[in-house]
Design a protein around this motif. Structure first.
Motif, mmCIF file in Angstrom:
data_model
loop_
_atom_site.group_PDB
_atom_site.id
_atom_site.type_symbol
_atom_site.label_atom_id
_atom_site.label_comp_id
_atom_site.label_asym_id
_atom_site.label_seq_id
_atom_site.Cartn_x
_atom_site.Cartn_y
_atom_site.Cartn_z
ATOM 1 N N GLY A 25 8.758 5.331 0.956
ATOM 2 C CA GLY A 25 9.318 4.264 1.791
ATOM 3 C C GLY A 25 8.315 3.757 2.818
ATOM 4 N N ARG A 26 7.614 4.680 3.453
ATOM 5 C CA ARG A 26 6.642 4.290 4.477
ATOM 6 C C ARG A 26 5.448 3.552 3.868
ATOM 7 N NH1 ARG A 26 6.501 7.616 9.730
ATOM 8 N NH2 ARG A 26 8.718 7.952 10.032
ATOM 9 N N LEU A 27 5.019 4.006 2.690
ATOM 10 C CA LEU A 27 3.911 3.308 2.039
ATOM 11 C C LEU A 27 4.325 1.891 1.641
ATOM 12 C CD1 LEU A 27 1.059 3.169 0.840
ATOM 13 C CD2 LEU A 27 1.986 4.140 -1.278
ATOM 14 N N MET A 28 5.545 1.755 1.115
ATOM 15 C CA MET A 28 6.035 0.422 0.730
ATOM 16 C C MET A 28 5.969 -0.540 1.920
ATOM 17 S SD MET A 28 6.921 0.465 -2.471
ATOM 18 C CE MET A 28 7.899 -1.017 -2.659
ATOM 19 N N ALA A 29 6.388 -0.043 3.085
ATOM 20 C CA ALA A 29 6.420 -0.901 4.281
ATOM 21 C C ALA A 29 5.013 -1.344 4.700
ATOM 22 C CB ALA A 29 7.115 -0.166 5.428
ATOM 23 N N ARG A 30 4.024 -0.486 4.481
ATOM 24 C CA ARG A 30 2.645 -0.856 4.857
ATOM 25 C C ARG A 30 1.976 -1.708 3.794
ATOM 26 N NH1 ARG A 30 0.092 4.081 8.361
ATOM 27 N NH2 ARG A 30 -1.614 2.627 8.617
ATOM 28 N N LEU A 31 2.309 -1.402 2.538
ATOM 29 C CA LEU A 31 1.625 -2.050 1.428
ATOM 30 C C LEU A 31 2.125 -3.485 1.205
ATOM 31 C CD1 LEU A 31 -0.580 -1.174 -0.487
ATOM 32 C CD2 LEU A 31 1.174 -0.115 -1.960
ATOM 33 N N ALA A 32 3.447 -3.672 1.348
ATOM 34 C CA ALA A 32 4.046 -4.971 0.993
ATOM 35 C C ALA A 32 3.372 -6.147 1.710
ATOM 36 C CB ALA A 32 5.555 -4.945 1.240
ATOM 37 N N PRO A 33 3.190 -6.095 3.045
ATOM 38 C CA PRO A 33 2.561 -7.255 3.703
ATOM 39 C C PRO A 33 1.100 -7.467 3.294
ATOM 40 C CG PRO A 33 3.069 -5.510 5.319
ATOM 41 C CD PRO A 33 3.676 -5.090 4.025
ATOM 42 N N VAL A 34 0.379 -6.372 3.075
ATOM 43 C CA VAL A 34 -1.029 -6.499 2.658
ATOM 44 C C VAL A 34 -1.105 -7.204 1.307
ATOM 45 C CG1 VAL A 34 -3.105 -5.222 1.998
ATOM 46 C CG2 VAL A 34 -1.727 -4.445 3.943
ATOM 47 N N ALA B 240 2.407 -8.524 -14.520
ATOM 48 C CA ALA B 240 2.639 -9.689 -13.653
ATOM 49 C C ALA B 240 1.750 -9.652 -12.408
ATOM 50 C CB ALA B 240 4.113 -9.748 -13.243
ATOM 51 N N GLY B 241 0.933 -8.606 -12.270
ATOM 52 C CA GLY B 241 0.018 -8.515 -11.132
ATOM 53 C C GLY B 241 0.585 -7.730 -9.959
ATOM 54 N N ASP B 242 1.808 -7.223 -10.124
ATOM 55 C CA ASP B 242 2.424 -6.467 -9.021
ATOM 56 C C ASP B 242 2.007 -5.001 -9.062
ATOM 57 O OD1 ASP B 242 3.704 -8.745 -8.179
ATOM 58 O OD2 ASP B 242 5.514 -8.347 -9.366
ATOM 59 N N VAL C 238 5.033 -5.645 -4.798
ATOM 60 C CA VAL C 238 5.009 -4.208 -5.051
ATOM 61 C C VAL C 238 6.442 -3.746 -5.294
ATOM 62 C CG1 VAL C 238 4.966 -3.735 -2.553
ATOM 63 C CG2 VAL C 238 4.326 -1.920 -4.164
ATOM 64 N N ILE C 239 6.639 -2.961 -6.336
ATOM 65 C CA ILE C 239 7.977 -2.437 -6.598
ATOM 66 C C ILE C 239 7.995 -0.936 -6.415
ATOM 67 C CG2 ILE C 239 8.580 -4.303 -8.197
ATOM 68 C CD1 ILE C 239 8.394 -2.054 -10.446
ATOM 69 N N ARG C 240 9.167 -0.444 -5.987
ATOM 70 C CA ARG C 240 9.387 0.992 -5.845
ATOM 71 C C ARG C 240 10.266 1.463 -6.994
ATOM 72 N NH1 ARG C 240 11.831 4.327 -0.659
ATOM 73 N NH2 ARG C 240 12.027 6.295 -1.764
#
Ligand SMILES: Nc1ncnc2c1ncn2[C@@H]1O[C@H](COP(=O)(O)OP(=O)(O)O)[C@@H](O)[C@H]1O
Ligand SMILES: [Mg+2]
Length: 212
Positions: A22-31, A93-95, A39-41
């Motif tokens: 969850g924490r990685l998703m929050a940091r990775l998504a905006p980048v 799809a590049g995600d 990015v999908i979880r």
């Protein structure tokens, strides 16, 4: 279209994987959004409609229902559906894909923990996962008693593997560490002791250093 990157989280019960996904998703998504990528979880077992059906069969059943070999087959059946319907389409799809447990859990649980021959697992892995190996695997490592205490605190101790006893979990931990040593290109051992913020920083350092 640049292919996305594939990150997996591995390790024993209560190591903090799901929390840190969850924490990685929050940091990775905006980048990634800044580069026009998503990015999908996702998670295993499960992660697609068919794979979730198999997950329910496996997770809902008693620990002793199936042999480790049968369990391995079910896990790879589920993984095959997950790859076909969720992981490969997203990467194409590049995600980016962040997956909570993947094939190393079969190697550790059914292999190191359950005694299934490594050759059997690797043969299936070549057929099912093939070239779609993770780009980065974060192996959460924690002393067994600390992990079980965390899992116990979460109130899930009665679930299948968590109830298997300390010796099984010790084999599991050693199995994960051997996987790490055998695949240094792909795997990074994450010290899962410490605060949520400390572990989050270790995860981010690995992702940034290896993939960004
Ligand atoms: N670094 C940490 N320190 C203390 N407790 C933690 C830490 N990381 C996770 N936890 C707690 O431990 C429990 C298990 O975490 P979870 O992320 O579900 O582990 P996993 O997915 O690896 O089984 C949860 O209650 C979580 O809040
Ligand atoms: Mg979890």
């Amino acid at each position: 279209m640049t292919r996305g990157r594939f990150i997996t989280f591995e390790g024993g019960e209560g190591a903090g994987k799901s929390t840190q996904v969850g924490r990685l998703m929050a940091r990775l998504a905006p980048v990634l959004a800044g580069r026009g990528q998503g990015v999908i979880r996702t998670r295993e077992p499960g992660g697609s409609r068919g794979a979730e059906i198999i997950r329910n069969l496996v997770v809902a059943s008693d620990a002793e229902n199936w042999s480790p070999v049968t369990e391995t087959l079910l896990m790879y059946a589920s993984r095959s559906d997950h790859l076909e319907n969720t992981i490969r389409p997203a990467l194409a799809a590049g995600d980016w894909v962040v997956c909570d447990r993947f094939a190393d859990s079969s190697r550790a649980y059914q292999g190191a923990g359950g005694g299934v021959a490594p050759d059997f697992i690797e043969q299936m892995d070549r057929g099912v996962v093939g070239d779609d190996q993770p780009d980065l695997t974060l192996v959460f490592d924690l002393p067994v008693d600390v992990g079980l205490e965390r899992a116990f605190g979460r109130g899930l101790f009665e679930t299948r593997f968590e109830s298997k006893g300390v010796e099984f979990h010790q084999r599991l931990r050693e199995g994960f560490l051997r996987i790490c040593e055998a695949h240094p290109q792909r795997c990074v051992r994450i010290d899962a002791a410490g605060t949520l913020e400390e572990v989050e920083a270790r995860v981010w350092a690995a992702v940034e250093g290896r993939l960004l």
